[in-house]
Every structure is written in structure tokens, then in C-alpha cells.
Design a protein around this motif. Structure first.
Motif, short mmCIF file in Angstrom:
data_model
loop_
_atom_site.label_atom_id
_atom_site.label_comp_id
_atom_site.label_asym_id
_atom_site.label_seq_id
_atom_site.Cartn_x
_atom_site.Cartn_y
_atom_site.Cartn_z
N SER A 128 30.97 38.00 42.51
CA SER A 128 31.89 38.35 43.60
C SER A 128 32.83 37.19 43.91
O SER A 128 34.04 37.39 44.08
CB SER A 128 31.08 38.74 44.84
OG SER A 128 31.93 39.07 45.90
N MET A 129 32.28 35.98 43.98
CA MET A 129 33.12 34.80 44.24
C MET A 129 34.12 34.58 43.12
O MET A 129 35.30 34.31 43.36
CB MET A 129 32.25 33.56 44.43
CG MET A 129 31.52 33.52 45.74
SD MET A 129 30.59 32.00 45.98
CE MET A 129 29.03 32.44 45.25
N LEU A 130 33.66 34.71 41.87
CA LEU A 130 34.54 34.54 40.72
C LEU A 130 35.71 35.50 40.81
O LEU A 130 36.87 35.11 40.64
CB LEU A 130 33.77 34.78 39.42
CG LEU A 130 34.61 34.84 38.15
CD1 LEU A 130 35.07 33.44 37.75
CD2 LEU A 130 33.85 35.48 37.01
N CYS A 131 35.44 36.76 41.11
CA CYS A 131 36.50 37.78 41.17
C CYS A 131 37.48 37.54 42.31
O CYS A 131 38.61 38.02 42.27
CB CYS A 131 35.89 39.17 41.29
SG CYS A 131 35.11 39.71 39.75
N GLU A 132 37.07 36.79 43.31
CA GLU A 132 37.96 36.44 44.42
C GLU A 132 38.70 35.13 44.19
O GLU A 132 39.45 34.67 45.04
CB GLU A 132 37.17 36.36 45.74
CG GLU A 132 36.58 37.68 46.17
CD GLU A 132 37.64 38.73 46.45
OE1 GLU A 132 38.72 38.40 46.96
OE2 GLU A 132 37.40 39.90 46.12
N GLY A 133 38.45 34.49 43.04
CA GLY A 133 39.12 33.23 42.74
C GLY A 133 38.46 32.03 43.40
O GLY A 133 39.03 30.95 43.47
#
Length: 113
Positions: free
Chosen positions: A92-97
Motif C-alpha cells: 500500500s505504501m509503495l503504491c502511494e509513492g
């Protein structure tokens, strides 16, 4: 939604983002020696770093998701081959940058008296 017990893998290195279902599935089979229909999530990133693709079999069929950041780049491991495992929260964090390796609070918690 991805089930809680699903393995999530960052595919280290740079991937040709012109690849689609067939090309990415082939990479999973030949390079990673995994089954793309296993229900695991495989995440690929291009050279520029602003685009990722996620390959996942949800039980009904193969899904291919992609995200391009308007600004910045996706944080990626230094390794040039192999995989790095992520949790659902890290995905989730990765997908939010967000830097999933060292998440930090955006505020300071109140001091206890």
C-alpha cells in the motif's frame, strides 16, 4: 482485495514496461521460477521508476494493474536480480509513492505528562 496470506514480491531490477500479461508471466516462470497463476503478487518497475505493474491471479483470472506517479519515483531495492518480499501494508505504501523501507510519522505524537 488481496487476501491476508498472499505472498507479495518485488521483482528486483528493471523491467521492460512494454510487456503485458504474456511477457510478465513468462518472466515470472523463467527468471523467478514461480507460477504466475499461484495467487502471489509480482511487482515490476520500469527504468524511469515512475511506473509499476502488478501481476496477480485472483482465482478467476490473471490481473494486470499499473500505476504511474505524477511526481517522484517508486522506491525500489538496490538488487539487480531476484525478489524482495513485501507485506500488504508495504505494498500500500509503495503504491502511494511512500518509502516502504522506512515509513515515518508525518506528525509528532503528544508528549506524555
Amino acid at each position: 482485495m488481496i487476501p491476508a496470506n498472499t505472498y507479495i514480491w518485488i521483482v528486483a531490477g528493471v523491467t521492460d514496461m512494454r510487456r503485458g500479461f504474456t511477457g510478465l508471466s513468462g518472466m515470472v516462470q523463467t527468471v523467478l521460477e514461480q507460477n504466475p497463476l499461484s495467487g502471489q503478487v509480482f511487482i515490476f518497475r520500469g527504468r524511469r521508476g515512475d511506473l509499476v505493474k502488478l501481476l496477480w491471479h485472483d482465482g478467476d483470472g490473471l490481473c494486470l494493474f499499473q500505476k504511474r506517479l505524477d511526481r517522484g519515483r517508486f522506491v525500489w531495492p538496490q538488487a539487480t536480480e531476484g525478489t524482495v518480499s513485501l507485506t500488504r501494508a508495504q505494498l500500500s505504501m509503495l503504491c502511494e509513492g511512500i518509502d516502504w523501507r522506512r515509513p515515518a510519522r508525518s506528525f509528532s505524537p503528544p508528549m506524555a505528562v
